[in-house]
Design a protein around this motif. Structure first.
Motif, mmCIF file in Angstrom:
data_model
loop_
_atom_site.group_PDB
_atom_site.id
_atom_site.type_symbol
_atom_site.label_atom_id
_atom_site.label_comp_id
_atom_site.label_asym_id
_atom_site.label_seq_id
_atom_site.Cartn_x
_atom_site.Cartn_y
_atom_site.Cartn_z
ATOM 1 N N UNK A 269 0.828 -1.210 0.000
ATOM 2 C CA UNK A 269 0.000 0.000 0.000
ATOM 3 C C UNK A 269 0.864 1.262 0.000
ATOM 4 N N UNK A 270 1.985 1.244 0.735
ATOM 5 C CA UNK A 270 2.904 2.387 0.744
ATOM 6 C C UNK A 270 3.570 2.532 -0.627
ATOM 7 N N UNK A 271 3.907 1.424 -1.243
ATOM 8 C CA UNK A 271 4.479 1.444 -2.591
ATOM 9 C C UNK A 271 3.497 2.059 -3.575
ATOM 10 N N UNK A 272 2.254 1.631 -3.506
ATOM 11 C CA UNK A 272 1.214 2.169 -4.400
ATOM 12 C C UNK A 272 1.027 3.663 -4.178
ATOM 13 N N UNK A 273 0.989 4.092 -2.939
ATOM 14 C CA UNK A 273 0.782 5.508 -2.616
ATOM 15 C C UNK A 273 1.909 6.361 -3.197
ATOM 16 N N UNK A 274 3.133 5.877 -3.088
ATOM 17 C CA UNK A 274 4.277 6.604 -3.624
ATOM 18 C C UNK A 274 4.179 6.740 -5.140
ATOM 19 N N UNK A 275 3.777 5.673 -5.799
ATOM 20 C CA UNK A 275 3.682 5.684 -7.258
ATOM 21 C C UNK A 275 2.515 6.547 -7.733
ATOM 22 N N UNK A 276 1.413 6.484 -7.027
ATOM 23 C CA UNK A 276 0.249 7.285 -7.413
ATOM 24 C C UNK A 276 0.530 8.783 -7.298
ATOM 25 N N UNK A 277 1.223 9.155 -6.234
ATOM 26 C CA UNK A 277 1.478 10.568 -5.962
ATOM 27 C C UNK A 277 2.842 11.041 -6.455
ATOM 28 N N UNK A 278 3.641 10.104 -6.983
ATOM 29 C CA UNK A 278 5.007 10.400 -7.415
ATOM 30 C C UNK A 278 5.757 11.135 -6.299
ATOM 31 N N UNK A 279 5.650 10.584 -5.110
ATOM 32 C CA UNK A 279 6.217 11.269 -3.950
ATOM 33 C C UNK A 279 7.468 10.586 -3.405
ATOM 34 N N UNK A 280 8.244 11.385 -2.667
ATOM 35 C CA UNK A 280 9.505 10.992 -2.051
ATOM 36 C C UNK A 280 10.576 10.705 -3.102
ATOM 37 N N UNK A 281 10.739 11.697 -3.971
ATOM 38 C CA UNK A 281 11.791 11.604 -4.979
ATOM 39 C C UNK A 281 13.151 11.844 -4.321
ATOM 40 N N UNK A 282 14.134 11.069 -4.753
ATOM 41 C CA UNK A 282 15.492 11.184 -4.233
ATOM 42 C C UNK A 282 16.358 11.841 -5.294
ATOM 43 N N UNK A 283 16.984 12.936 -4.917
ATOM 44 C CA UNK A 283 17.883 13.637 -5.834
ATOM 45 C C UNK A 283 19.229 13.864 -5.145
ATOM 46 N N UNK A 284 20.257 14.043 -5.943
ATOM 47 C CA UNK A 284 21.594 14.302 -5.421
ATOM 48 C C UNK A 284 22.138 15.550 -6.117
ATOM 49 N N UNK A 285 22.581 16.505 -5.320
ATOM 50 C CA UNK A 285 23.150 17.737 -5.873
ATOM 51 C C UNK A 285 24.258 17.401 -6.862
ATOM 52 N N UNK A 286 24.268 18.066 -8.002
ATOM 53 C CA UNK A 286 25.167 17.701 -9.097
ATOM 54 C C UNK A 286 26.638 17.707 -8.694
ATOM 55 N N UNK A 287 27.063 18.689 -7.910
ATOM 56 C CA UNK A 287 28.472 18.741 -7.508
ATOM 57 C C UNK A 287 28.859 17.518 -6.671
ATOM 58 N N UNK A 288 27.927 17.057 -5.836
ATOM 59 C CA UNK A 288 28.166 15.852 -5.030
ATOM 60 C C UNK A 288 28.044 14.614 -5.907
ATOM 61 N N UNK A 289 27.050 14.602 -6.775
ATOM 62 C CA UNK A 289 26.815 13.441 -7.635
ATOM 63 C C UNK A 289 28.045 13.119 -8.487
ATOM 64 N N UNK A 290 28.649 14.142 -9.078
ATOM 65 C CA UNK A 290 29.803 13.919 -9.949
ATOM 66 C C UNK A 290 30.966 13.281 -9.183
ATOM 67 N N UNK A 291 31.230 13.774 -7.971
ATOM 68 C CA UNK A 291 32.323 13.225 -7.171
ATOM 69 C C UNK A 291 31.997 11.816 -6.679
ATOM 70 N N UNK A 292 30.757 11.614 -6.248
ATOM 71 C CA UNK A 292 30.350 10.294 -5.767
ATOM 72 C C UNK A 292 30.403 9.268 -6.891
#
Length: 302
Positions: A269-292
Motif C-alpha cells: 500500500x505504501x508502494x502504491x501511494x508513492x507511485x500514485x502521488x510520485x512522492x519521495x523523490x530522491x535527488x543528489x546535488x550535481x556537484x556531489x553526484x559527480x564526485x560520488x
C-alpha cells in the motif's frame, strides 16, 4: 476497503503507465520482492537501474540505495516509497568528521562501503561492496586505508590484506546483534548445517563461519549440491529468495531478531501511494553526484 489483489493490480498498471522499474533489496518484505522487476543487493540493483530503459526507478530499500541509483542514473526519476527508510550505519559517518580523519592521515586512501550517503561517497577515493571490499583495498597503491563506515567489514578486510586498515566506528545494528552464543547454540542444534555469515557480523561471529559472503553470495552458496542445511547469519528478509531459489534446502536463522525495521517499512500500500502521488523523490546535488560517481566508477573498474 482496497484488497491486496487490487493494490497489486494498480501497482502493475501504474508501472506500465509510468514506464517504471521496481527494484527490491534482498532484505525487503517477501510481498515487495514478489512485486519487483529485479531483486538483489544494493549495487546490483543500481546497475539494473542504469541498464533498464525506464523513466522512473522505484527503489524499495533504504535511502543510500536510492541515492546510488540517482548517482548512476541522473536522467531518471528515483522514488523511495518510504521517506523515513534510513540506514542507521550510513548515518554513523558524516563529512566533517571524515575530513578531519583525512587531515590526520594524509597518506591514506579512503575506501567507502556503498552503505553510505552520497556526500560521504563524494569524499572518498573509491567505493566497495561487501563482496569486493578485499579486492578493492588490495588494488590501491596506498599502504594505509581509512575504511568507512563499517568497523566489522573493515576487520574482515584486515584479515585479507597487508595494508594498514583504519576502521571507522560504525556498524550495522542488525548484524552486530547476532551473537556468538546464538551461533554455538544453532550449531549444536543443527550439526550438519553450514554456517554462512555476512561480513557485517562481529569478528567473533565471522570466526565461526564456514563461509563469509555477501547476500548474493549466500544465495549462490546455498545451491551447493552436497549441503542441505544452512544457518544464515544475515537479515532475515533473505529467506524469501533462499526458499524461492533453493526449495529443497533447509534454512535456520542465526538470530530471530535479525530484522531491519527500516528495510521493512515499505508495504504494497505504501508502494502504491508513492507511485500514485510520485512522492519521495530522491535527488543528489550535481556537484556531489559527480564526485560520488567517480568513487563508484573507480570501483566498477576494478
Amino acid at each position: 476497503m482496497i484488497y491486496m489483489d487490487q493494490i497489486i493490480a494498480k501497482i502493475k498498471e501504474l508501472k506500465t503507465k509510468m514506464n517504471a522499474v521496481i527494484l527490491a533489496h534482498n532484505y525487503q518484505r517477501c510481498e515487495i520482492q514478489q512485486l519487483a522487476d529485479y531483486t538483489g543487493d544494493s549495487l546490483g540493483l543500481s546497475r539494473q537501474a542504469v541498464e533498464h530503459d525506464c523513466d522512473v526507478i522505484v527503489f524499495c530499500g533504504v535511502d543510500f540505495m536510492a541515492e546510488s541509483a540517482a548517482i548512476l542514473s541522473p536522467n531518471k526519476q528515483v522514488l523511495l516509497p518510504a521517506k523515513d527508510a534510513h540506514c542507521p550505519m550510513a548515518a554513523m559517518v558524516d563529512v566533517p568528521t571524515l575530513r578531519r580523519a583525512k587531515t590526520k592521515n594524509p597518506d591514506a586512501a579512503v575506501v567507502c562501503y556503498v552503505n553510505s550517503s552520497a556526500a560521504v561517497k563524494a569524499e572518498s577515493d573509491i567505493c566497495c561492496t561487501s563482496s569486493n571490499a578485499v579486492n578493492v583495498v588490495n588494488s590501491l597503491e596506498e599502504d594505509k586505508v581509512i575504511f568507512v563506515p563499517d568497523k566489522n567489514l573493515a576487520h574482515y578486510v584486515s584479515l585479507h590484506t597487508e595494508k594498514q586498515i583504519i576502521p571507522w566506528e560504525g556498524y550495522c545494528p542488525v548484524h552486530h546483534q547476532i551473537m556468538p552464543e546464538e551461533i554455538r547454540m544453532a550449531k549444536q542444534e543443527h550439526p550438519d548445517a553450514e554456517f554462512l555469515a555476512h561480513p557485517e557480523c562481529r569478528p567473533e561471529v565471522i570466526e565461526m563461519a564456514d563461509a563469509v559472503l555477501s547476500t548474493s553470495g549466500i544465495i549462490e552458496r546455498a545451491g551447493k549440491p552436497d549441503v542441505n542445511e544452512f544457518i544464515i547469519g544475515t537479515e532475515n528478509g533473505i529467506l524469501c529468495r533462499l526458499k524461492e531459489q533453493h526449495p529443497d534446502k533447509t534454512f535456520y536463522f542465526a538470530s530471530p531478531f535479525a530484522s531491519c525495521a527500516n528495510m521493512k517499512m515499505i508495504t504494497p500500500s505504501i508502494l502504491l501511494d508513492s507511485m500514485e502521488k510520485m512522492q519521495y523523490e530522491v535527488t543528489v546535488e550535481e556537484s556531489i553526484r559527480e564526485k560520488a560517481k567517480k568513487s563508484l566508477d573507480r570501483m566498477l573498474e576494478i
